[in-house]
Design an enzyme around this catalytic site. Structure first.
Site, short mmCIF file in Angstrom:
data_model
loop_
_atom_site.label_atom_id
_atom_site.label_comp_id
_atom_site.label_asym_id
_atom_site.label_seq_id
_atom_site.Cartn_x
_atom_site.Cartn_y
_atom_site.Cartn_z
N CYS A 231 1.54 5.56 -8.29
CA CYS A 231 0.07 5.92 -7.44
C CYS A 231 -0.44 7.30 -8.07
CB CYS A 231 0.53 6.22 -6.03
SG CYS A 231 1.33 4.77 -5.33
N ASP A 232 -0.71 7.26 -9.38
CA ASP A 232 -1.21 8.56 -9.88
C ASP A 232 -2.27 8.10 -10.93
OD1 ASP A 232 -1.66 10.76 -11.77
OD2 ASP A 232 0.11 11.71 -10.74
#
Ligand SMILES: Cc1ncc(COP(=O)(O)O)c(C=O)c1O
EC number: 4.1.1.17
Length: 390
Positions: free
Chosen positions: A338-339
């Site tokens: 989730c980056d």
């Protein structure tokens, strides 16, 4: 498919390993897994050695510290370039003799220098006065080589700026080292990782040779030239075959430096990259809107779990899927975390089969170097890259 310029243009420098292929065909993994074939590592060692001649190969352990890789390299007579106490302990625990290990990081903890010295290691790198003082204090009488900064590099993964010092600083450091009882035995440099052709070394070797001859003229007794790494792997763009490449580098070294008593080379990527295949999986294929020209393909491996060298899209890996042969289209390839930095290729999209779907296996070729050693321990809860050595 491995393609090289030069001697092995028609055939291939490395035969596709049937061991590796059959292992991949008969094993599925529930997480991204690097399969590394130690026979290929040994073959690459021999191929580079054939071109390097008298030069000692010090494998740069950072490229892949898998125990079986190190053991195999000990067996075939490799020496080692260690960046830390951990890498030194690893090599010693697998039978490497201390006199074959150099402590090549220019930024070392004083207690690690003392540890290395007690373990019998007597060759250290430095590029700063404080480092020379640390070495003199913790490894009295040791040999040091001074790392020179490489100003321009044609490498795909340059290592300039952060490491090394300029000519005048290097010469001053040699004097300082001598004054403190050390033996300033030579110079080192790194041309930049993934330098695709041997002739690309010329400007760096010219600059290094000037400093080498100046230092000798000033009375320094230089006997060791450490030419570092830079030996390439095949990532899609043509490269020279390993023996021809290494011989090309050594020819240029001899032309400029003459008969140096001791030459060391520190290949990392060139020894292990082509020995590894990464087996991973498609997690999702999606479009951000109905008008979106590009698909997004999310893999279960990304920048934080082994593919760090996709930063700036510097290293372009080759992908293989069971749907190869179906019509292809461009896609943005991304990792699973989730980056938003975890995008592998976007500026130059990758072409993959249009039929690709979640759950499909993806093989990433020539990934034996700088993958497992770059993987985070558990960013977003994803486990570190698994490694299986065969
Ligand atoms: C001191 C040193 N030697 C050798 C290497 C290995 O370089 P390559 O993988 O390009 O062969 C590196 C890589 O970072 C390094 O820092």
């Amino acid at each position: 498919m491995t393609m090289h310029f030069g001697e092995a243009q028609a055939s291939r420098a490395l035969p596709v390993s049937s061991r590796l292929e059959s292992f991949l065909a008969t094993n599925m993994f529930d997480q991204p897994t690097l399969v590394i074939d130690t026979d290929i590592v040994a073959q690459q060692f021999m191929a580079l050695k054939a071109g390097l001649g008298e030069a000692d190969i010090h494998y740069a352990v950072k490229a892949n510290p898998t125990r079986e890789v190190i053991s195999r390299l000990v067996e075939v007579g490799s020496h080692f370039d260690a960046a830390s106490r951990g890498e030194i302990e690893l090599c010693l625990s697998l039978g490497a003799r201390p006199e074959t290990i150099s402590f090549g990081n220019t930024v070392k903890r004083a207690s690690d220098i003392a540890f290395a010295y007690r373990a019998g290691i007597t060759l250290f790198a430095a590029d700063a006065e404080e480092e020379i003082e640390k070495i003199a204090h913790n490894a009295p009488g040791a040999q040091v080589y001074i790392r020179i900064i490489v100003e321009t590099s044609e490498a795909d993964w340059p290592l300039s700026r952060k490491f090394g010092c300029d000519r005048d600083t290097a010469i001053a450091l040699m004097g300082h080292a001598k004054m403190l009882g050390l033996d300033p035995v030579g110079l080192s440099f790194h041309v930049g990782s993934q330098t695709r052709r041997s002739e690309m070394w010329a400007p760096t070797l010219d600059a290094m040779a000037t400093i080498w001859h100046d230092a000798i003229a000033l009375g320094h007794d230089l006997r060791l030239l450490n030419i570092g790494g830079g030996f390439p792997a095949f990532y899609g763009e043509a490269i020279e075959a390993p023996t021809a490449y290494a011989a090309g580098v050594m020819r240029q070294v001899r032309e400029r430096f003459g008969d140096v008593e001791r030459v060391m080379a520190e290949p990392g990527r060139g020894l292990v990259a082509e020995a590894g295949v990464l087996a991973c999986e498609v997690m999702l294929v999606s479009r951000k809107s109905a008008r979106d020209a590009h698909r997004w393909v999310y893999l279960d491996i990304g920048k934080f779990s082994g593919l760090a060298e996709t930063i700036d899209e510097a290293i372009r890996y080759q992908f293989e899927t069971p749907r190869d042969g179906d019509p292809e289209g461009p896609c943005i390839l991304a990792g699973p975390s989730c980056d938003s930095a975890d995008v592998l290729y976007e500026k130059r999209p990758v072409h993959l089969p249009m039929t690709l779907a979640a759950g499909d296996r993806v093989l990433i070729r020539n990934t034996g170097a700088y993958t497992s050693s770059y993987s985070s321990v558990g960013f977003n809860g994803f486990p570190p890259l698994a490694v299986v050595a065969i």
